[in-house]
Scaffold this motif. Structure first.
Motif, PDB file in Angstrom:
ATOM      1  N   PHE A 239       5.551   8.258  -5.395  1.00 36.12           N
ATOM      2  CA  PHE A 239       6.757   7.708  -6.020  1.00 36.12           C
ATOM      3  C   PHE A 239       7.599   8.753  -6.738  1.00 36.12           C
ATOM      4  O   PHE A 239       8.679   8.430  -7.240  1.00 36.12           O
ATOM      5  N   TRP A 240       7.117   9.981  -6.811  1.00 35.51           N
ATOM      6  CA  TRP A 240       7.760  10.969  -7.667  1.00 35.51           C
ATOM      7  C   TRP A 240       9.223  11.205  -7.297  1.00 35.51           C
ATOM      8  O   TRP A 240      10.087  11.322  -8.174  1.00 35.51           O
ATOM      9  N   ASN A 241       9.522  11.289  -6.012  1.00 38.79           N
ATOM     10  CA  ASN A 241      10.898  11.555  -5.583  1.00 38.79           C
ATOM     11  C   ASN A 241      11.828  10.369  -5.786  1.00 38.79           C
ATOM     12  O   ASN A 241      13.051  10.507  -5.659  1.00 38.79           O
ATOM     13  N   VAL A 242      11.271   9.202  -6.080  1.00 39.34           N
ATOM     14  CA  VAL A 242      12.107   8.046  -6.399  1.00 39.34           C
ATOM     15  C   VAL A 242      12.854   8.285  -7.704  1.00 39.34           C
ATOM     16  O   VAL A 242      13.996   7.856  -7.884  1.00 39.34           O
TER      17      VAL A 242
ATOM     18  N   GLU B 158       9.620   4.923   1.504  1.00 40.11           N
ATOM     19  CA  GLU B 158      10.918   5.162   2.131  1.00 40.11           C
ATOM     20  C   GLU B 158      11.665   3.848   2.349  1.00 40.11           C
ATOM     21  O   GLU B 158      12.887   3.786   2.194  1.00 40.11           O
ATOM     22  N   GLU B 159      10.951   2.790   2.730  1.00 39.46           N
ATOM     23  CA  GLU B 159      11.571   1.480   2.889  1.00 39.46           C
ATOM     24  C   GLU B 159      12.191   1.012   1.579  1.00 39.46           C
ATOM     25  O   GLU B 159      13.303   0.469   1.553  1.00 39.46           O
ATOM     26  N   LEU B 160      11.456   1.228   0.500  1.00 39.38           N
ATOM     27  CA  LEU B 160      11.940   0.813  -0.819  1.00 39.38           C
ATOM     28  C   LEU B 160      13.201   1.578  -1.199  1.00 39.38           C
ATOM     29  O   LEU B 160      14.161   1.003  -1.724  1.00 39.38           O
ATOM     30  N   LYS B 161      13.235   2.868  -0.906  1.00 43.77           N
ATOM     31  CA  LYS B 161      14.391   3.694  -1.237  1.00 43.77           C
ATOM     32  C   LYS B 161      15.624   3.295  -0.425  1.00 43.77           C
ATOM     33  O   LYS B 161      16.758   3.489  -0.862  1.00 43.77           O
TER      34      LYS B 161
ATOM     35  N   ASN C  40       0.843  -1.190   0.000  1.00 45.23           N
ATOM     36  CA  ASN C  40       0.000   0.000   0.000  1.00 45.23           C
ATOM     37  C   ASN C  40       0.879   1.241   0.000  1.00 45.23           C
ATOM     38  O   ASN C  40       1.198   1.796   1.057  1.00 45.23           O
ATOM     39  N   PHE C  41       1.260   1.686  -1.185  1.00 47.25           N
ATOM     40  CA  PHE C  41       2.194   2.797  -1.275  1.00 47.25           C
ATOM     41  C   PHE C  41       1.508   4.152  -1.125  1.00 47.25           C
ATOM     42  O   PHE C  41       2.128   5.185  -1.359  1.00 47.25           O
ATOM     43  N   LEU C  42       0.215   4.162  -0.746  1.00 39.60           N
ATOM     44  CA  LEU C  42      -0.385   5.413  -0.299  1.00 39.60           C
ATOM     45  C   LEU C  42       0.223   5.792   1.047  1.00 39.60           C
ATOM     46  O   LEU C  42       0.158   6.943   1.471  1.00 39.60           O
ATOM     47  N   ASN C  43       0.827   4.789   1.698  1.00 36.84           N
ATOM     48  CA  ASN C  43       1.563   5.013   2.932  1.00 36.84           C
ATOM     49  C   ASN C  43       3.012   5.358   2.581  1.00 36.84           C
ATOM     50  O   ASN C  43       3.743   4.537   2.041  1.00 36.84           O
ATOM     51  N   GLU C  44       3.414   6.582   2.893  1.00 33.60           N
ATOM     52  CA  GLU C  44       4.739   7.060   2.500  1.00 33.60           C
ATOM     53  C   GLU C  44       5.863   6.232   3.121  1.00 33.60           C
ATOM     54  O   GLU C  44       6.960   6.135   2.561  1.00 33.60           O
TER      55      GLU C  44
END
Length: 381
Positions: A317-320, A283-286, A275-279
């Motif tokens: 996801f934009w900052n990714v 951050e975990e992915l980054k 659920n990537f509506l949760n920021e």
């Protein structure tokens, strides 16, 4: 740019204060009904809350002059609150774009539109079909105004000519949208996105296309350790394509996997669908992936999703560092105009669109012309 919040008893009073303080160029960004409490919450009164903005901040002298002559009506209770402008330049650009669109919309709502009664029925049919899509309402209005102007020149304009004019305007609106025709130019290709959009299957299609059609040596890395089924599914695809696969649980694992597969032409990276509506999950992915490395990152979105949800996911996801979109499940929906609107809004094109489960057949390389033609087919149905 000045953005302010107003509370008043009714919309008329709120609009009066907006005009007096921000001027005639102000636009309404948001409004809603609210309740104001009195006497420790025992009594409440209905009112409205309005957020208004003006892109050129008036001088203090002008504001003081206007407010000095302002006399609120009897019992009119209004409170105002200045909202700080976003610090992120990307957010500022989007807000400014929204303000310009709201200006156009307000002008369209306030001006009288006396259209000729001799207009053909297909004009209104086209207008109705466009209004049912996810294309921005301001753009639809501008396109129809252009059609009306063209028709008014000689009181005639064939349906085919109207469609050609709409298509031309849609292509023109996407002049700044980038469509990269070489998705395999970097060694690492990463797919990110929410759960349920078909990332793993899409990754397999991309890999099969690169190996079987482009003749490239390929490998897989998966960081989707939250679902055992996802790992097994990717291992099956890797076995079929005779490609190595590495499973990563940490940033250290990912770095080691990259080094191990560095001799290959292209390495495809699968990520967890959460659920990537949760920021927090973004951050975990980054933390695990280094998106600034030699990597092309595609954001995978399902065409069965609502446009509003697509926007929220893209913002997260934009900052990714999103290079392009991949839109999936075209075969599961009757409306695909959301991909046009998302691409136009974020100035990022679609590298591929998927329209089935077959690997690698149901993977369509996309271009600007193909996207617009697809939308034109939709509005003619």
């Amino acid at each position: 740019m000045k953005v302010k919040k107003y509370k008043a008893e009714n919309m008329q009073q709120a609009m009066q204060l907006v005009r007096l303080e921000l001027g005639d160029d102000a636009v309404i960004l948001h409004s809603k009904a609210v309740k104001t409490s009195r006497f420790f919450g025992l009594l409440s009164k209905k009112g409205v809350e309005v957020i208004a903005a003006v892109d050129e901040e008036p001088s203090n002298q002008i504001v003081k002059t206007k407010t000095a002559h302002m006399r609120p009506e009897k019992d009119m209770q209004v409170s105002k609150e200045t909202i700080s402008s976003p610090t992120n330049m990307g957010e500022q650009d989007k807000l400014l774009d929204s303000i310009q669109e709201m200006k156009k919309m307000m002008k369209g709502l306030t001006k009288e539109k006396q259209r000729d009664p001799l207009l053909p029925d297909y004009f209104f049919h086209l207008e109705e079909n466009l209004s049912k899509t996810d294309i921005n309402a301001v753009q639809v209005e501008e396109m129809m105004d252009r059609l009306y102007e063209k028709w008014s020149e000689n009181r005639t304009l064939p349906y085919k000519s109207m469609l050609e004019l709409v298509e031309s305007q849609m292509l023109q609106s996407m002049e700044e949208v980038t469509f990269d025709q070489n998705p395999y130019k970097k060694k690492f290709i990463c797919l990110v996105g929410p759960t349920g959009v078909g990332k793993t299957t899409t990754l397999a299609k991309l890999a099969a296309n690169a190996a079987l059609k482009k003749g490239k040596s390929i490998g897989f890395i998966t960081t989707d350790t939250y679902r055992i089924a996802a790992i097994e599914q990717l291992k099956t695809y890797a076995s079929i394509l005779e490609a190595p696969i590495e499973v990563c649980y940490s940033a250290e694992d990912f770095s080691a996997a990259k080094n191990k597969l560095s001799h290959l032409d292209v390495v495809f990276i699968d990520t967890a669908g959460r659920n990537f509506l949760n920021e927090h999950f973004v951050e975990e992915l980054k933390e695990v992936l280094n998106f600034k490395d030699e990597m092309t990152t595609f954001l995978v979105l399902s065409l069965t999703s609502k446009l509003s949800d697509m926007k929220k996911i893209t913002d997260q996801f934009w900052n990714v560092g999103i290079h392009q979109f991949i839109f999936t499940k075209k075969d599961e929906t009757t409306s695909i105009s959301s991909m046009y609107e998302i691409s136009r809004m974020y100035k990022k094109g679609a590298a591929f669109v998927t329209d089935g489960q077959n690997v690698p057949e149901d993977l369509i390389p996309f271009t600007k012309d193909l996207m617009v033609r697809s939308i034109m087919e939709e509005i003619q149905e």
